[in-house]
Design an enzyme around this catalytic site. Structure first.
Site, PDB file in Angstrom:
ATOM      1  N   ASN A   9      44.449  40.534  41.900  1.00 27.34           N
ATOM      2  CA  ASN A   9      43.384  41.516  40.882  1.00 27.34           C
ATOM      3  C   ASN A   9      44.043  42.964  41.038  1.00 27.34           C
ATOM      4  O   ASN A   9      43.921  43.444  42.213  1.00 27.34           O
ATOM      5  CB  ASN A   9      42.232  41.299  41.818  1.00 27.34           C
ATOM      6  CG  ASN A   9      41.247  42.351  41.232  1.00 27.34           C
ATOM      7  OD1 ASN A   9      41.225  42.925  40.329  1.00 27.34           O
ATOM      8  ND2 ASN A   9      40.120  42.745  42.048  1.00 27.34           N
ATOM      9  N   LYS A  11      42.916  45.371  39.842  1.00 25.06           N
ATOM     10  CA  LYS A  11      42.102  46.684  39.592  1.00 25.06           C
ATOM     11  C   LYS A  11      42.555  47.586  38.538  1.00 25.06           C
ATOM     12  O   LYS A  11      43.056  47.067  37.643  1.00 25.06           O
ATOM     13  CB  LYS A  11      41.796  47.084  40.862  1.00 25.06           C
ATOM     14  CG  LYS A  11      41.473  46.161  42.041  1.00 25.06           C
ATOM     15  CD  LYS A  11      40.928  46.777  43.258  1.00 25.06           C
ATOM     16  CE  LYS A  11      40.904  45.752  44.382  1.00 25.06           C
ATOM     17  NZ  LYS A  11      40.233  46.115  45.633  1.00 25.06           N
ATOM     18  N   HIS A  95      32.908  40.715  41.024  1.00 26.14           N
ATOM     19  CA  HIS A  95      33.662  41.532  41.913  1.00 26.14           C
ATOM     20  C   HIS A  95      32.762  42.578  42.790  1.00 26.14           C
ATOM     21  O   HIS A  95      31.776  43.317  42.173  1.00 26.14           O
ATOM     22  CB  HIS A  95      34.987  42.351  41.600  1.00 26.14           C
ATOM     23  CG  HIS A  95      35.884  42.527  42.607  1.00 26.14           C
ATOM     24  ND1 HIS A  95      35.515  43.861  43.513  1.00 26.14           N
ATOM     25  CD2 HIS A  95      36.831  42.100  43.318  1.00 26.14           C
ATOM     26  CE1 HIS A  95      36.578  43.824  44.200  1.00 26.14           C
ATOM     27  NE2 HIS A  95      37.430  42.895  43.965  1.00 26.14           N
ATOM     28  N   GLU A  97      33.238  45.391  43.864  1.00 27.68           N
ATOM     29  CA  GLU A  97      33.198  46.860  43.318  1.00 27.68           C
ATOM     30  C   GLU A  97      32.671  46.977  41.912  1.00 27.68           C
ATOM     31  O   GLU A  97      31.978  48.302  41.533  1.00 27.68           O
ATOM     32  CB  GLU A  97      34.812  47.194  42.896  1.00 27.68           C
ATOM     33  CG  GLU A  97      35.681  47.552  44.243  1.00 27.68           C
ATOM     34  CD  GLU A  97      37.098  47.071  44.156  1.00 27.68           C
ATOM     35  OE1 GLU A  97      37.666  46.935  43.316  1.00 27.68           O
ATOM     36  OE2 GLU A  97      37.744  47.087  45.517  1.00 27.68           O
ATOM     37  N   GLU A 167      34.514  36.951  49.531  1.00 19.45           N
ATOM     38  CA  GLU A 167      35.067  38.324  49.870  1.00 19.45           C
ATOM     39  C   GLU A 167      34.272  39.252  50.538  1.00 19.45           C
ATOM     40  O   GLU A 167      33.413  39.981  49.880  1.00 19.45           O
ATOM     41  CB  GLU A 167      35.665  39.070  48.540  1.00 19.45           C
ATOM     42  CG  GLU A 167      36.713  38.359  47.587  1.00 19.45           C
ATOM     43  CD  GLU A 167      37.507  39.262  46.857  1.00 19.45           C
ATOM     44  OE1 GLU A 167      38.669  39.365  46.906  1.00 19.45           O
ATOM     45  OE2 GLU A 167      36.721  40.224  46.065  1.00 19.45           O
ATOM     46  N   GLY A 173      40.163  46.012  50.902  1.00 19.99           N
ATOM     47  CA  GLY A 173      41.271  47.219  50.639  1.00 19.99           C
ATOM     48  C   GLY A 173      41.138  47.925  52.107  1.00 19.99           C
ATOM     49  O   GLY A 173      41.332  49.270  51.871  1.00 19.99           O
TER      50      GLY A 173
HETATM   51  C1  PEP Z   1      40.236  42.405  45.927  1.00 17.67           C
HETATM   52  O1  PEP Z   1      40.487  43.291  44.982  1.00 17.67           O
HETATM   53  O2  PEP Z   1      39.589  41.444  45.525  1.00 17.67           O
HETATM   54  C2  PEP Z   1      40.762  42.190  47.316  1.00 17.67           C
HETATM   55  C3  PEP Z   1      40.493  41.377  48.343  1.00 17.67           C
HETATM   56  O3  PEP Z   1      41.451  43.725  47.765  1.00 17.67           O
HETATM   57  P1  PEP Z   1      42.407  43.909  48.896  1.00 17.67           P
HETATM   58  O4  PEP Z   1      43.304  42.480  49.095  1.00 17.67           O
HETATM   59  O5  PEP Z   1      43.200  45.053  48.730  1.00 17.67           O
HETATM   60  O6  PEP Z   1      41.593  43.855  50.218  1.00 17.67           O
END
Ligand code: PEP
Length: 249
Positions: A9, A11, A95, A97, A167, A173
């Site tokens: 991903n 982003k 997601h 975010e 997640e 992040g």
């Molecule tokens: C994500 O964006 O879904 C994610 C898990 O990010 P990261 O791997 O950077 O934690």
């Protein structure tokens, strides 16, 4: 046997030129990686460039969001048909975010899931708890609510085309990964919820990815858990070598 999925991903990173260069660099590194599905979630503007660069490989390209309507006066939005036309096979929906910053709810996730399935896209539907929810013992309640809300009204046949990404928001992040055991526990719970809502057979076939600070050095431990069917990778998917090491866990 569930086929693993490793999905990136990006982003809001990568221009068209950067997306093309990444995919060209990735292709030889995963040319023999037939053990899993490989997907990259690119920004809307880079989708067609990524699809074009991925031609002749097994790399699928995903959008990171979509609108549920087919078309209309929705300034700034993108429909499933537009994503399909760009050559995508998958779309990331819900997601954290988007839930945190852009008002995504279980109701909008559900509308998007249905529209994505109608357009023959594979939805990668994200669920996960906040730190405060985990610390107050509400993880299972949150996961169940997000799962049931997101999957509302789907037939068992439609459900069989869904991929779920667990997640935990506190791990995204942050460099703080859930331990493989913690992730597996959440996956087991989601599979139980799926079995109750659809059937034990559909639940057993459901692919559940873990996401949250997945890196080349922790993917092996995560994938050693039978409950973990792959990963949704943010930061570590931005570099072709790092993403390829995760694919080739
Ligand atoms: C994500 O964006 O879904 C994610 C898990 O990010 P990261 O791997 O950077 O934690």
């Amino acid at each position: 046997m569930r086929r693993p999925v490793i999905a990136g991903n990006w982003k809001m990173f990568k221009t068209q030129a950067e997306a093309r260069a990444f995919v060209i660099a990735l292709k030889p590194l995963v040319a023999n990686s037939s053990h899993c599905d490989i997907v990259i979630g690119a920004p809307f503007t880079a989708l067609a460039a990524a699809v074009d660069a991925a031609r002749g490989s097994a790399i699928g390209i995903a959008a990171q969001n979509m609108h549920w309507e087919k078309e209309g006066a929705f300034t700034g939005e993108i429909s499933a048909k537009m994503i399909v036309e760009a050559g995508c096979s998958h779309v990331i929906i819900g997601h954290s975010e988007r839930r945190q910053f852009f008002g995504e709810t279980d109701v909008t996730v559900n509308k998007k899931v249905k529209a994505a399935l109608d357009a023959e896209l594979v939805p990668i539907v994200c669920v996960g708890e906040l730190l405060a929810e985990r610390e107050s013992g509400r993880t299972e309640m949150v996961l169940e609510t997000q799962f049931i809300g997101g999957m509302a009204g789907l037939t068992a046949q439609q459900f069989s085309r869904i991929i779920i990404a667990y997640e935990p928001v506190w791990a995204i992040g942050t460099g703080r990964t859930a331990t493989p055991e913690m992730a597996a526990e959440a996956h087991r719970f989601l599979r139980q919820v799926a079995a109750a809502k659809f059937s034990p057979e559909r639940a057993a076939a459901l692919r559940i990815l873990y996401g949250g600070s997945v890196k080349p050095d922790n993917i092996k431990g995560l994938m050693a858990q039978v409950e973990i069917d792959g990963a949704l990778v943010g930061g570590a998917s931005l570099d072709a070598n790092s993403f390829a090491s995760i694919v080739n866990f």
